[in-house]
Design a protein around this motif. Structure first.
Motif, PDB file in Angstrom:
ATOM      1  N   VAL A 115       6.114  12.346   3.892  1.00  0.00           N
ATOM      2  CA  VAL A 115       4.720  12.791   3.739  1.00  0.00           C
ATOM      3  C   VAL A 115       3.889  11.741   3.014  1.00  0.00           C
ATOM      4  O   VAL A 115       2.670  11.684   3.149  1.00  0.00           O
ATOM      5  N   PHE A 116       4.556  10.901   2.228  1.00  0.00           N
ATOM      6  CA  PHE A 116       3.991   9.657   1.724  1.00  0.00           C
ATOM      7  C   PHE A 116       4.928   8.542   2.167  1.00  0.00           C
ATOM      8  O   PHE A 116       6.141   8.756   2.298  1.00  0.00           O
ATOM      9  N   PHE A 153       0.829  -1.205   0.000  1.00  0.00           N
ATOM     10  CA  PHE A 153       0.000   0.000   0.000  1.00  0.00           C
ATOM     11  C   PHE A 153       0.860   1.250   0.000  1.00  0.00           C
ATOM     12  O   PHE A 153       2.051   1.209   0.330  1.00  0.00           O
ATOM     13  N   ILE A 154       0.213   2.361  -0.324  1.00  0.00           N
ATOM     14  CA  ILE A 154       0.817   3.682  -0.168  1.00  0.00           C
ATOM     15  C   ILE A 154      -0.027   4.470   0.832  1.00  0.00           C
ATOM     16  O   ILE A 154      -1.259   4.417   0.795  1.00  0.00           O
ATOM     17  N   TYR A 155       0.652   5.193   1.707  1.00  0.00           N
ATOM     18  CA  TYR A 155      -0.033   6.010   2.697  1.00  0.00           C
ATOM     19  C   TYR A 155       0.322   7.486   2.520  1.00  0.00           C
ATOM     20  O   TYR A 155       1.447   7.817   2.133  1.00  0.00           O
ATOM     21  N   ARG A 156      -0.632   8.349   2.838  1.00  0.00           N
ATOM     22  CA  ARG A 156      -0.373   9.783   3.027  1.00  0.00           C
ATOM     23  C   ARG A 156      -0.331  10.007   4.519  1.00  0.00           C
ATOM     24  O   ARG A 156      -1.258   9.627   5.242  1.00  0.00           O
ATOM     25  N   THR A 157       0.753  10.572   5.019  1.00  0.00           N
ATOM     26  CA  THR A 157       0.832  10.851   6.448  1.00  0.00           C
ATOM     27  C   THR A 157       0.226  12.229   6.722  1.00  0.00           C
ATOM     28  O   THR A 157       0.475  13.197   5.997  1.00  0.00           O
ATOM     29  N   PHE A 158      -0.586  12.293   7.762  1.00  0.00           N
ATOM     30  CA  PHE A 158      -1.316  13.533   8.060  1.00  0.00           C
ATOM     31  C   PHE A 158      -1.513  13.647   9.564  1.00  0.00           C
ATOM     32  O   PHE A 158      -2.192  12.826  10.173  1.00  0.00           O
ATOM     33  N   LYS A 159      -0.860  14.632  10.156  1.00  0.00           N
ATOM     34  CA  LYS A 159      -0.987  14.901  11.593  1.00  0.00           C
ATOM     35  C   LYS A 159      -0.747  13.644  12.426  1.00  0.00           C
ATOM     36  O   LYS A 159      -1.491  13.317  13.346  1.00  0.00           O
ATOM     37  N   GLY A 160       0.324  12.934  12.083  1.00  0.00           N
ATOM     38  CA  GLY A 160       0.707  11.758  12.851  1.00  0.00           C
ATOM     39  C   GLY A 160      -0.021  10.484  12.472  1.00  0.00           C
ATOM     40  O   GLY A 160       0.233   9.430  13.060  1.00  0.00           O
ATOM     41  N   LYS A 161      -0.914  10.555  11.500  1.00  0.00           N
ATOM     42  CA  LYS A 161      -1.667   9.387  11.060  1.00  0.00           C
ATOM     43  C   LYS A 161      -1.217   8.950   9.675  1.00  0.00           C
ATOM     44  O   LYS A 161      -0.833   9.777   8.850  1.00  0.00           O
ATOM     45  N   ARG A 162      -1.283   7.641   9.407  1.00  0.00           N
ATOM     46  CA  ARG A 162      -0.996   7.098   8.085  1.00  0.00           C
ATOM     47  C   ARG A 162      -2.317   6.697   7.448  1.00  0.00           C
ATOM     48  O   ARG A 162      -3.036   5.846   7.972  1.00  0.00           O
ATOM     49  N   ILE A 163      -2.639   7.315   6.319  1.00  0.00           N
ATOM     50  CA  ILE A 163      -3.942   7.128   5.692  1.00  0.00           C
ATOM     51  C   ILE A 163      -3.748   6.543   4.295  1.00  0.00           C
ATOM     52  O   ILE A 163      -3.028   7.117   3.472  1.00  0.00           O
ATOM     53  N   ARG A 164      -4.384   5.418   4.021  1.00  0.00           N
ATOM     54  CA  ARG A 164      -4.268   4.777   2.714  1.00  0.00           C
ATOM     55  C   ARG A 164      -4.716   5.732   1.609  1.00  0.00           C
ATOM     56  O   ARG A 164      -5.710   6.448   1.743  1.00  0.00           O
ATOM     57  N   LYS A 201       9.615  14.614  10.226  1.00  0.00           N
ATOM     58  CA  LYS A 201       9.917  15.657   9.272  1.00  0.00           C
ATOM     59  C   LYS A 201       9.309  15.270   7.921  1.00  0.00           C
ATOM     60  O   LYS A 201       9.137  14.089   7.629  1.00  0.00           O
ATOM     61  N   PRO A 202       9.009  16.265   7.050  1.00  0.00           N
ATOM     62  CA  PRO A 202       8.464  15.919   5.727  1.00  0.00           C
ATOM     63  C   PRO A 202       9.377  15.007   4.929  1.00  0.00           C
ATOM     64  O   PRO A 202       8.914  14.167   4.163  1.00  0.00           O
ATOM     65  N   PHE A 203      10.691  15.152   5.130  1.00  0.00           N
ATOM     66  CA  PHE A 203      11.646  14.282   4.449  1.00  0.00           C
ATOM     67  C   PHE A 203      12.948  14.263   5.236  1.00  0.00           C
ATOM     68  O   PHE A 203      13.224  15.153   6.048  1.00  0.00           O
ATOM     69  N   TYR A 204      13.755  13.229   5.003  1.00  0.00           N
ATOM     70  CA  TYR A 204      15.099  13.142   5.556  1.00  0.00           C
ATOM     71  C   TYR A 204      16.101  13.353   4.432  1.00  0.00           C
ATOM     72  O   TYR A 204      15.887  12.920   3.293  1.00  0.00           O
ATOM     73  N   HIS A 205      17.204  13.989   4.766  1.00  0.00           N
ATOM     74  CA  HIS A 205      18.195  14.418   3.781  1.00  0.00           C
ATOM     75  C   HIS A 205      19.480  13.613   3.978  1.00  0.00           C
ATOM     76  O   HIS A 205      20.000  13.523   5.088  1.00  0.00           O
TER      77      HIS A 205
END
Length: 291
Positions: free
Chosen positions: A189-190, A94-105, A141-145
């Protein structure tokens, strides 16, 4: 299409014609891709997947895991004039969108486009991709570098490196890139829901991880990077360790001069839908839902 994927997607698969989860979600989401397999398994994969979505490799059973196939699709993408290509493991569900600490399909197109658009803003990102959902918990964080990027990877075709060896090819390629002064980006974020390594039949679980394969794999990477890699145990199994080394790579991102970054967030057409009525006041507050 608004969220049409820009770069070609390749899924390397072996021994998983009946459980190629990555191909399944791509078919469901109507995302074009190529399933890369060996000739002896063609009839099995054709029972479930369309021939137009399949590339048959010109070799088979080399005993080198997925590395020859990975380099094959790299050259295939180059010959077709692409700047980058996606390479995905075949055990992603699956792919999730993360939103306010939640993972949403969610559907996968927005995730591909998000990574592509972000990556194309900069001159020096060699590898980018999605983090594993198991590591995206709570506030991230939105992403890691400049860290590892595994399993769900967007590759710059023009970098002077290639997949090599027999084991730990993803870690090795990341280390090659970072040691060469380029950058990697791991998106949070995804994120992707990937099956744990070694629990499924087929793939490297069959060819490389049997017996003491995991210890052999870890020691192999240590020999390639003796000043970087140590070998220990993690998740109750032998595992290479690089945790503190990633922090030493500090090459900054270089934004392209002609890029204007929008001030407003882009959700790529995604909208949050609540199927069941939420009674919890704390959850309503978290998701910013009004009564």
């Amino acid at each position: 299409m608004k969220n049409e994927v820009k770069y070609p997607i390749y899924v390397i698969s072996k021994g998983r014609h009946d459980c190629c989860y990555t191909a399944d979600f791509l078919v469901k989401d109507k995302v074009p891709f190529k399933l890369v397999i060996e000739k002896q398994e063609l009839e099995l994969y054709l029972k479930k997947y369309n021939i137009k979505d399949i590339i048959v490799l010109p070799f088979a059973n080399l005993g080198l895991g997925s590395i020859p196939a990975r380099n094959f699709v790299w050259e295939h993408s180059l010959k077709n004039g692409h700047k980058r290509h996606w390479i995905l493991d075949d055990n992603i569900k699956f792919i999730y969108r993360t939103f306010k600490g939640k993972r949403i399909r969610c559907k996968s197109q927005p995730a591909f486009k998000c990574v592509e658009d972000f990556t194309d803003r900069y001159e020096n990102i060699a590898l980018s991709g999605l983090n594993y959902s198991m590591f995206v918990v709570g506030s991230n964080k939105p992403f890691y570098h400049n860290v590892h990027v595994y399993s769900f990877i967007l590759v710059d075709n023009n970098i002077p490196y290639r997949w090599r060896g027999r084991y730990n090819e993803d870690t090795d390629l990341c280390l090659q890139v970072l040691s060469g002064g380029l950058c990697t980006i791991l998106i949070n974020v995804f994120c992707c829901d990937k099956m744990t390594t070694g629990v499924m039949k087929g793939g490297n679980a069959t060819e490389l991880y049997k017996g003491d394969g995991r210890l052999t794999m870890a020691n192999s990477l240590k020999r390639m990077w003796p000043k970087v890699v140590t070998v220990g145990r993690r998740f109750k199994r032998p595992q290479h360790k690089i945790a503190f080394t990633w922090q030493k790579f500090n090459t900054p991102l270089i934004k392209k001069k002609d890029i204007v970054i929008p001030k407003e967030p882009n959700e790529y057409g995604l909208k949050l839908k609540i199927k069941n009525k939420i009674k919890s006041k704390s959850l309503k507050k978290l998701l910013n839902i009004k009564d």
